[in-house]
Design a protein around this motif. Structure first.
Motif, PDB file in Angstrom:
ATOM      1  N   ASP A 142       0.837  -1.201   0.000  1.00 56.47           N
ATOM      2  CA  ASP A 142       0.000   0.000   0.000  1.00 56.47           C
ATOM      3  C   ASP A 142       0.870   1.248   0.000  1.00 56.47           C
ATOM      4  OD1 ASP A 142      -2.607   0.744  -0.117  1.00 56.47           O
ATOM      5  OD2 ASP A 142      -3.086   0.346   1.965  1.00 56.47           O
ATOM      6  N   GLY A 143       0.848   1.989  -1.120  1.00 61.99           N
ATOM      7  CA  GLY A 143       1.660   3.188  -1.239  1.00 61.99           C
ATOM      8  C   GLY A 143       1.080   4.388  -0.488  1.00 61.99           C
ATOM      9  N   PHE A 144       1.887   5.427  -0.365  1.00 61.73           N
ATOM     10  CA  PHE A 144       1.543   6.632   0.392  1.00 61.73           C
ATOM     11  C   PHE A 144       0.287   7.325  -0.146  1.00 61.73           C
ATOM     12  CE2 PHE A 144       2.580  11.255   1.261  1.00 61.73           C
ATOM     13  CZ  PHE A 144       2.294  11.204   2.612  1.00 61.73           C
ATOM     14  N   GLU A 145      -0.054   7.081  -1.406  1.00 64.53           N
ATOM     15  CA  GLU A 145      -1.218   7.733  -2.023  1.00 64.53           C
ATOM     16  C   GLU A 145      -2.543   7.189  -1.510  1.00 64.53           C
ATOM     17  OE1 GLU A 145       1.869   6.755  -5.322  1.00 64.53           O
ATOM     18  OE2 GLU A 145       1.044   5.821  -3.519  1.00 64.53           O
ATOM     19  N   CYS A 146      -2.501   6.061  -0.811  1.00 67.47           N
ATOM     20  CA  CYS A 146      -3.716   5.289  -0.529  1.00 67.47           C
ATOM     21  C   CYS A 146      -4.662   5.995   0.437  1.00 67.47           C
ATOM     22  CB  CYS A 146      -3.333   3.933   0.061  1.00 67.47           C
ATOM     23  SG  CYS A 146      -2.677   4.024   1.749  1.00 67.47           S
ATOM     24  N   LEU A 168      10.696  -9.607  -2.378  1.00 67.55           N
ATOM     25  CA  LEU A 168       9.839 -10.736  -2.010  1.00 67.55           C
ATOM     26  C   LEU A 168       9.911 -11.868  -3.019  1.00 67.55           C
ATOM     27  CD1 LEU A 168       6.733  -8.595  -1.004  1.00 67.55           C
ATOM     28  CD2 LEU A 168       8.190  -9.843   0.588  1.00 67.55           C
ATOM     29  N   LYS A 169       9.638 -13.064  -2.544  1.00 65.41           N
ATOM     30  CA  LYS A 169       9.537 -14.229  -3.432  1.00 65.41           C
ATOM     31  C   LYS A 169       8.084 -14.519  -3.806  1.00 65.41           C
ATOM     32  CE  LYS A 169      13.648 -16.503  -1.482  1.00 65.41           C
ATOM     33  NZ  LYS A 169      13.935 -15.462  -0.470  1.00 65.41           N
ATOM     34  N   ILE A 170       7.130 -14.053  -3.006  1.00 63.74           N
ATOM     35  CA  ILE A 170       5.713 -14.298  -3.269  1.00 63.74           C
ATOM     36  C   ILE A 170       5.141 -13.155  -4.109  1.00 63.74           C
ATOM     37  CG2 ILE A 170       5.382 -15.715  -1.216  1.00 63.74           C
ATOM     38  CD1 ILE A 170       4.255 -13.282   0.209  1.00 63.74           C
ATOM     39  N   PRO A 171       3.986 -13.363  -4.761  1.00 63.60           N
ATOM     40  CA  PRO A 171       3.418 -12.325  -5.621  1.00 63.60           C
ATOM     41  C   PRO A 171       3.035 -11.061  -4.851  1.00 63.60           C
ATOM     42  CG  PRO A 171       2.408 -14.458  -6.056  1.00 63.60           C
ATOM     43  CD  PRO A 171       3.218 -14.619  -4.823  1.00 63.60           C
ATOM     44  N   VAL A 172       3.108  -9.944  -5.563  1.00 59.45           N
ATOM     45  CA  VAL A 172       2.780  -8.638  -4.995  1.00 59.45           C
ATOM     46  C   VAL A 172       1.578  -8.048  -5.727  1.00 59.45           C
ATOM     47  CG1 VAL A 172       3.586  -6.246  -4.744  1.00 59.45           C
ATOM     48  CG2 VAL A 172       5.123  -8.154  -4.223  1.00 59.45           C
ATOM     49  N   ILE A 173       0.643  -7.516  -4.961  1.00 64.95           N
ATOM     50  CA  ILE A 173      -0.476  -6.748  -5.496  1.00 64.95           C
ATOM     51  C   ILE A 173      -0.213  -5.285  -5.173  1.00 64.95           C
ATOM     52  CG2 ILE A 173      -2.939  -6.238  -5.234  1.00 64.95           C
ATOM     53  CD1 ILE A 173      -3.411  -9.173  -4.673  1.00 64.95           C
ATOM     54  N   ALA A 174      -0.362  -4.412  -6.171  1.00 66.44           N
ATOM     55  CA  ALA A 174      -0.139  -2.980  -5.979  1.00 66.44           C
ATOM     56  C   ALA A 174      -1.417  -2.329  -5.473  1.00 66.44           C
ATOM     57  CB  ALA A 174       0.301  -2.335  -7.282  1.00 66.44           C
ATOM     58  N   SER A 175      -1.288  -1.523  -4.420  1.00 64.83           N
ATOM     59  CA  SER A 175      -2.448  -0.873  -3.819  1.00 64.83           C
ATOM     60  C   SER A 175      -2.148   0.590  -3.556  1.00 64.83           C
ATOM     61  CB  SER A 175      -2.809  -1.585  -2.508  1.00 64.83           C
ATOM     62  OG  SER A 175      -3.909  -0.985  -1.884  1.00 64.83           O
TER      63      SER A 175
END
Length: 324
Positions: A142-146, A168-175
């Motif tokens: 979760d970025g600062f814009e959230c 990270l080795k696991i998938p990332v979701i951008a928020s």
């Protein structure tokens, strides 16, 4: 669109609805899932674990697609009965849980034993690494814009997303900061396997809030949010209105403020009443800077289809530029 996120969650498009307090009800979650994304019910919107069980059943009556439940764990003088909420989630056969707030470490083993996929939402790479070590399946960074709580590091998505992907080795979701296909294309180009949206789904036909709130957000620009509770190190990004302006003014006074002084202004029930009444000045309303990119109130199906089409167009355009 096939990514690790769509494979793990069994969805058509790598688009996840944020678990929004007072907003993550069956009407919205089912609409997002029916459109091919992942809808999320918000556990603590329900007054009791028994109410959550009924909401899960209500959502099942509105969709046969995968949906998840958000369980946010925050410090509190009298914390909610998190274990009982988790009991309901497990007993109801939910297979996807979004955790946020404190580390989910204490609950991971139990959820894994019941085949639950765990998405953990956090605002820093160090917390993401800790959650990965704890055994979660996907990180939603979760970025600062959230909207809501962006943490205290103030790292925007353009830096935070690739930093998380690299670590990270696991998938990332951008928020945070994503409202359309351009943002989705950018997130995928930065290495994310999907996107999470809260404010954008708040401004849809199915979101269970008063239309006047949606119209107020559509009319707003990217500068129309406030960061409140900064001086108390519990930062929250909210819609700029009379209430959040007052909180900011109290925090900026010589000597600052204490939580007991601002508590009546930021009370959750006051914010809920604003969402229900349509008075955008009556309480704190969570909203991200992305309100500056929102100019309509589509159905969830219209939004997701449009986003996917735009995303593909922008990815193709970028690829064509690279080939030239």
């Amino acid at each position: 669109m096939k990514t690790e996120v769509t494979r793990l969650l069994g969805i058509d498009y790598p688009i996840v609805q944020g678990g929004m307090q007072w907003v993550g009800l069956a009407e919205l979650a089912s609409a997002v899932s029916n459109a091919g994304g992942l809808g999320i019910l918000t556990a603590l919107t329900q007054p009791t674990p028994e109410d959550l069980a009924r909401e899960i059943q209500r959502c099942r009556g509105m969709t046969d697609r995968p949906f998840g439940v958000n369980l946010t764990m925050l410090p509190a003088v009298t914390p909610p009965p998190y274990e009982r909420y988790l009991d309901v989630i497990i007993d109801s056969g939910i297979t996807i849980v979004e955790t946020a707030g404190n580390s989910p470490r204490a609950f991971v083993e139990r959820m894994k034993a019941h085949g639950i996929r765990i998405l953990h939402k956090c605002t820093s790479v160090r917390h993401a690494l800790s959650a990965e070590r704890a055994g979660v399946d996907i990180i939603s960074i979760d970025g600062f814009e959230c909207a809501g709580h962006p943490g205290e590091d103030d790292i925007p998505g353009l830096v935070l997303i690739p930093a998380a992907v690299r670590a990270l080795k696991i998938p990332v979701i951008a928020s945070g900061g994503i409202a359309d296909g351009r943002g989705m294309a950018a997130a995928l180009a930065l290495g994310a396997q999907g996107v999470n949206m809260g404010t954008r789904f708040l401004c849809t036909r199915e979101a269970p809030v008063h239309d006047a709130i949606k119209q107020a957000l559509v009319a707003a620009g990217e500068r129309d949010t406030n960061l409140i509770l900064r001086s108390l190190r519990n930062t929250a990004r909210v819609f700029k209105n009379a209430v959040s302006d007052e909180v900011v003014a109290l925090e900026r006074r010589p000597g600052g403020t204490v939580f007991e002084e601002v508590r009546p202004l930021v009370a959750g029930q006051r914010g809920r009443a604003a969402l229900e009444s349509g008075d955008a000045q009556a309480g704190v309303v969570s909203a991200g800077m992305v309100i500056g990119l929102i100019d309509d109130i589509p159905t969830c199906d219209e939004l997701i289809r449009r986003m996917v089409a735009e995303c593909r167009t922008h990815l193709r355009r970028a690829l064509a530029m690279a080939e030239e």
